[in-house]
Design an enzyme around this catalytic site. Sequence first.
Site, PDB file in Angstrom:
ATOM      1  N   TYR A  25       0.825  -1.215   0.000  1.00 26.23           N
ATOM      2  CA  TYR A  25       0.000   0.000   0.000  1.00 26.23           C
ATOM      3  C   TYR A  25       0.857   1.260   0.000  1.00 26.23           C
ATOM      4  O   TYR A  25       0.484   2.276  -0.585  1.00 26.23           O
ATOM      5  CB  TYR A  25      -1.002  -0.020   1.163  1.00 26.23           C
ATOM      6  CG  TYR A  25      -2.232  -0.797   0.752  1.00 26.23           C
ATOM      7  CD1 TYR A  25      -3.208  -0.200  -0.039  1.00 26.23           C
ATOM      8  CD2 TYR A  25      -2.376  -2.146   1.060  1.00 26.23           C
ATOM      9  CE1 TYR A  25      -4.301  -0.920  -0.481  1.00 26.23           C
ATOM     10  CE2 TYR A  25      -3.462  -2.874   0.618  1.00 26.23           C
ATOM     11  CZ  TYR A  25      -4.432  -2.246  -0.149  1.00 26.23           C
ATOM     12  OH  TYR A  25      -5.499  -2.944  -0.607  1.00 26.23           O
TER      13      TYR A  25
ATOM     14  N   SER B  36     -15.470  -1.134 -15.774  1.00 24.00           N
ATOM     15  CA  SER B  36     -15.546  -2.346 -16.592  1.00 24.00           C
ATOM     16  C   SER B  36     -16.885  -3.053 -16.437  1.00 24.00           C
ATOM     17  O   SER B  36     -17.276  -3.835 -17.286  1.00 24.00           O
ATOM     18  CB  SER B  36     -14.419  -3.295 -16.203  1.00 24.00           C
ATOM     19  OG  SER B  36     -14.579  -3.702 -14.865  1.00 24.00           O
TER      20      SER B  36
ATOM     21  N   ASN C  28     -13.209   4.321  -6.914  1.00 22.43           N
ATOM     22  CA  ASN C  28     -11.786   4.623  -6.768  1.00 22.43           C
ATOM     23  C   ASN C  28     -11.446   4.998  -5.336  1.00 22.43           C
ATOM     24  O   ASN C  28     -12.283   5.530  -4.609  1.00 22.43           O
ATOM     25  CB  ASN C  28     -11.387   5.753  -7.718  1.00 22.43           C
ATOM     26  CG  ASN C  28     -11.557   5.346  -9.161  1.00 22.43           C
ATOM     27  OD1 ASN C  28     -11.663   4.159  -9.453  1.00 22.43           O
ATOM     28  ND2 ASN C  28     -11.605   6.314 -10.060  1.00 22.43           N
TER      29      ASN C  28
ATOM     30  N   CYS D  81      -2.613   2.277  16.501  1.00 20.25           N
ATOM     31  CA  CYS D  81      -3.724   3.164  16.858  1.00 20.25           C
ATOM     32  C   CYS D  81      -3.382   3.923  18.135  1.00 20.25           C
ATOM     33  O   CYS D  81      -3.000   3.302  19.137  1.00 20.25           O
ATOM     34  CB  CYS D  81      -4.980   2.317  17.056  1.00 20.25           C
ATOM     35  SG  CYS D  81      -6.392   3.233  17.686  1.00 20.25           S
TER      36      CYS D  81
ATOM     37  N   ASP E 116      -8.534   6.798  -4.828  1.00 18.33           N
ATOM     38  CA  ASP E 116      -7.403   7.709  -4.998  1.00 18.33           C
ATOM     39  C   ASP E 116      -7.657   9.139  -4.532  1.00 18.33           C
ATOM     40  O   ASP E 116      -6.751   9.965  -4.555  1.00 18.33           O
ATOM     41  CB  ASP E 116      -6.956   7.706  -6.468  1.00 18.33           C
ATOM     42  CG  ASP E 116      -8.104   8.061  -7.427  1.00 18.33           C
ATOM     43  OD1 ASP E 116      -9.006   8.850  -7.058  1.00 18.33           O
ATOM     44  OD2 ASP E 116      -8.100   7.530  -8.561  1.00 18.33           O
TER      45      ASP E 116
ATOM     46  N   ALA F 156     -12.095   9.362 -21.049  1.00 21.04           N
ATOM     47  CA  ALA F 156     -13.001  10.070 -20.146  1.00 21.04           C
ATOM     48  C   ALA F 156     -12.722  11.580 -20.127  1.00 21.04           C
ATOM     49  O   ALA F 156     -13.653  12.389 -20.148  1.00 21.04           O
ATOM     50  CB  ALA F 156     -12.882   9.492 -18.737  1.00 21.04           C
TER      51      ALA F 156
ATOM     52  N   HIS G  63     -15.400   2.033  -2.176  1.00 22.74           N
ATOM     53  CA  HIS G  63     -14.310   1.120  -1.812  1.00 22.74           C
ATOM     54  C   HIS G  63     -13.309   1.741  -0.849  1.00 22.74           C
ATOM     55  O   HIS G  63     -12.216   1.218  -0.674  1.00 22.74           O
ATOM     56  CB  HIS G  63     -13.597   0.622  -3.077  1.00 22.74           C
ATOM     57  CG  HIS G  63     -14.479  -0.252  -3.930  1.00 22.74           C
ATOM     58  ND1 HIS G  63     -14.178  -0.605  -5.224  1.00 22.74           N
ATOM     59  CD2 HIS G  63     -15.668  -0.849  -3.654  1.00 22.74           C
ATOM     60  CE1 HIS G  63     -15.153  -1.372  -5.714  1.00 22.74           C
ATOM     61  NE2 HIS G  63     -16.064  -1.522  -4.790  1.00 22.74           N
TER      62      HIS G  63
ATOM     63  N   CYS H 152      -6.011   2.752  21.045  1.00 23.04           N
ATOM     64  CA  CYS H 152      -6.020   1.433  21.703  1.00 23.04           C
ATOM     65  C   CYS H 152      -4.734   0.642  21.516  1.00 23.04           C
ATOM     66  O   CYS H 152      -4.570  -0.429  22.105  1.00 23.04           O
ATOM     67  CB  CYS H 152      -7.235   0.621  21.244  1.00 23.04           C
ATOM     68  SG  CYS H 152      -7.018  -0.105  19.596  1.00 23.04           S
TER      69      CYS H 152
HETATM   70  P1  NAD Z   1     -11.502  -1.687 -14.055  1.00 23.46           P
HETATM   71  O1  NAD Z   1     -10.022  -1.496 -14.002  1.00 23.46           O
HETATM   72  O2  NAD Z   1     -12.093  -3.023 -13.903  1.00 23.46           O
HETATM   73  O3  NAD Z   1     -12.004  -1.081 -15.431  1.00 23.46           O
HETATM   74  C1  NAD Z   1     -11.513   0.149 -15.877  1.00 23.46           C
HETATM   75  C2  NAD Z   1     -12.339   0.565 -17.068  1.00 23.46           C
HETATM   76  O4  NAD Z   1     -11.869   1.830 -17.483  1.00 23.46           O
HETATM   77  C3  NAD Z   1     -12.218  -0.376 -18.281  1.00 23.46           C
HETATM   78  O5  NAD Z   1     -13.514  -0.643 -18.766  1.00 23.46           O
HETATM   79  C4  NAD Z   1     -11.411   0.433 -19.303  1.00 23.46           C
HETATM   80  O6  NAD Z   1     -11.820   0.184 -20.634  1.00 23.46           O
HETATM   81  C5  NAD Z   1     -11.765   1.847 -18.891  1.00 23.46           C
HETATM   82  N1  NAD Z   1     -10.777   2.873 -19.222  1.00 23.46           N
HETATM   83  C6  NAD Z   1      -9.424   2.784 -19.230  1.00 23.46           C
HETATM   84  N2  NAD Z   1      -8.882   3.959 -19.550  1.00 23.46           N
HETATM   85  C7  NAD Z   1      -9.902   4.827 -19.749  1.00 23.46           C
HETATM   86  C8  NAD Z   1      -9.982   6.211 -20.089  1.00 23.46           C
HETATM   87  N3  NAD Z   1      -8.890   6.964 -20.291  1.00 23.46           N
HETATM   88  N4  NAD Z   1     -11.211   6.772 -20.211  1.00 23.46           N
HETATM   89  C9  NAD Z   1     -12.342   6.037 -20.018  1.00 23.46           C
HETATM   90  N5  NAD Z   1     -12.328   4.736 -19.691  1.00 23.46           N
HETATM   91  C10 NAD Z   1     -11.117   4.132 -19.548  1.00 23.46           C
HETATM   92  O7  NAD Z   1     -12.076  -0.665 -13.016  1.00 23.46           O
HETATM   93  P2  NAD Z   1     -13.404  -0.658 -12.232  1.00 23.46           P
HETATM   94  O8  NAD Z   1     -14.566  -1.052 -13.040  1.00 23.46           O
HETATM   95  O9  NAD Z   1     -13.393   0.660 -11.553  1.00 23.46           O
HETATM   96  O10 NAD Z   1     -13.124  -1.790 -11.147  1.00 23.46           O
HETATM   97  C11 NAD Z   1     -13.191  -1.404  -9.914  1.00 23.46           C
HETATM   98  C12 NAD Z   1     -12.001  -1.739  -9.045  1.00 23.46           C
HETATM   99  O11 NAD Z   1     -10.760  -1.117  -9.374  1.00 23.46           O
HETATM  100  C13 NAD Z   1     -12.343  -1.184  -7.728  1.00 23.46           C
HETATM  101  O12 NAD Z   1     -12.171  -2.153  -6.748  1.00 23.46           O
HETATM  102  C14 NAD Z   1     -11.372  -0.031  -7.487  1.00 23.46           C
HETATM  103  O13 NAD Z   1     -11.207   0.188  -6.115  1.00 23.46           O
HETATM  104  C15 NAD Z   1     -10.163  -0.517  -8.176  1.00 23.46           C
HETATM  105  N6  NAD Z   1      -9.126   0.409  -8.596  1.00 23.46           N
HETATM  106  C16 NAD Z   1      -9.131   1.748  -8.258  1.00 23.46           C
HETATM  107  C17 NAD Z   1      -8.138   2.592  -8.738  1.00 23.46           C
HETATM  108  C18 NAD Z   1      -8.131   4.034  -8.326  1.00 23.46           C
HETATM  109  O14 NAD Z   1      -8.478   4.369  -7.200  1.00 23.46           O
HETATM  110  N7  NAD Z   1      -7.770   4.941  -9.232  1.00 23.46           N
HETATM  111  C19 NAD Z   1      -7.163   2.092  -9.593  1.00 23.46           C
HETATM  112  C20 NAD Z   1      -7.182   0.716  -9.914  1.00 23.46           C
HETATM  113  C21 NAD Z   1      -8.182  -0.114  -9.413  1.00 23.46           C
HETATM  114 ZN    ZN Z   2      -7.825   1.434  18.043  1.00 26.02          ZN
END
Ligand code: NAD
Ligand code: ZN
Length: 239
Positions: A67, A188, A102, A147, A104, A230, A119, A150
């Site tokens: 992490y 996805s 996400n 912590c 992040d 996006a 998440h 505790c």
């Molecule tokens: P996923 O990784 O399964 O799917 C990502 C999707 O984004 C895909 O369909 C892909 O085609 C699309 N994609 C890639 N680049 C893109 C862009 N530039 N513009 C638009 N679409 C784009 O992600 P998900 O469906 O969010 O799965 C969720 C899991 O991933 C969660 O558990 C989440 O916590 C975790 N995760 C989070 C982060 C973060 O916080 N940024 C990063 C990686 C994974």
């Molecule tokens: Zn504690």
Amino acid sequence: MNHAFDPCRKRILEAKTLTVLTGAGVSAESGIPTFRDRNGVWAQYDPAKVATREAFLKNPKYVWEWYILRMRSFQKAQPNPAHLALARLEKATPKFTLITQNIDNLHRAAGSQNVIELHGNLWRMKCVGCHKKVPIEKIPDRVPPECAACGYMLRPDVVWFGEMLDPKNTAAAEAALDAEVVVVVGTSGEVWPAAGYAQEASQRGAYVIEINVGPTALSGVVDASLFGKAGNVLAKLVP
Ligand code: NAD
Ligand code: ZN
């Protein structure tokens, strides 16, 4: 861009209630790898070793070290035009909810306010003993951190495989599916329960639009798909 663009833009800008669901793809243009892409995080690590409660209890130091690597890489990431457009859209919409998978924190960094983090958040820890939540101001240099209340171990406040989502978050997210328009960005459609939200919203009468670089498991369920990055698509949709 395709013929659906202008009608979708009109619906989004005119909606009085609008809910947006985002996934890892919304942060791809900030340099954060997505979940399932070829160079995504899980292609390099075995999720069972780093993202489960069992793994953490067995080897907290190893899980924390992973992490911390993620924190170091997330630390450099800045909100991109997609996050910024969604923050503008919130200001322009009477009732706006952002549901994100996400961890992040980039939506908040971009100025979004009504954010449901399904998440969790990488920049927060929680105590395994007393469940107290602790924001991370500085990346811990000794792991696992303890912590202050505790003395037990702190863990990242993210949802791991096999764990329940916070029921307050899922209830708020499900309530927000009663919207005129629901936009699903960079998801996805393979991670539950968020994967079911597009269909649920559609059944409740929302007009559902997806934005993704290509077709997904949700493409057959949504009313319109806008294919493109996006950041490009959202920057054009939202003035
Ligand atoms: P996923 O990784 O399964 O799917 C990502 C999707 O984004 C895909 O369909 C892909 O085609 C699309 N994609 C890639 N680049 C893109 C862009 N530039 N513009 C638009 N679409 C784009 O992600 P998900 O469906 O969010 O799965 C969720 C899991 O991933 C969660 O558990 C989440 O916590 C975790 N995760 C989070 C982060 C973060 O916080 N940024 C990063 C990686 C994974
Ligand atoms: Zn504690």
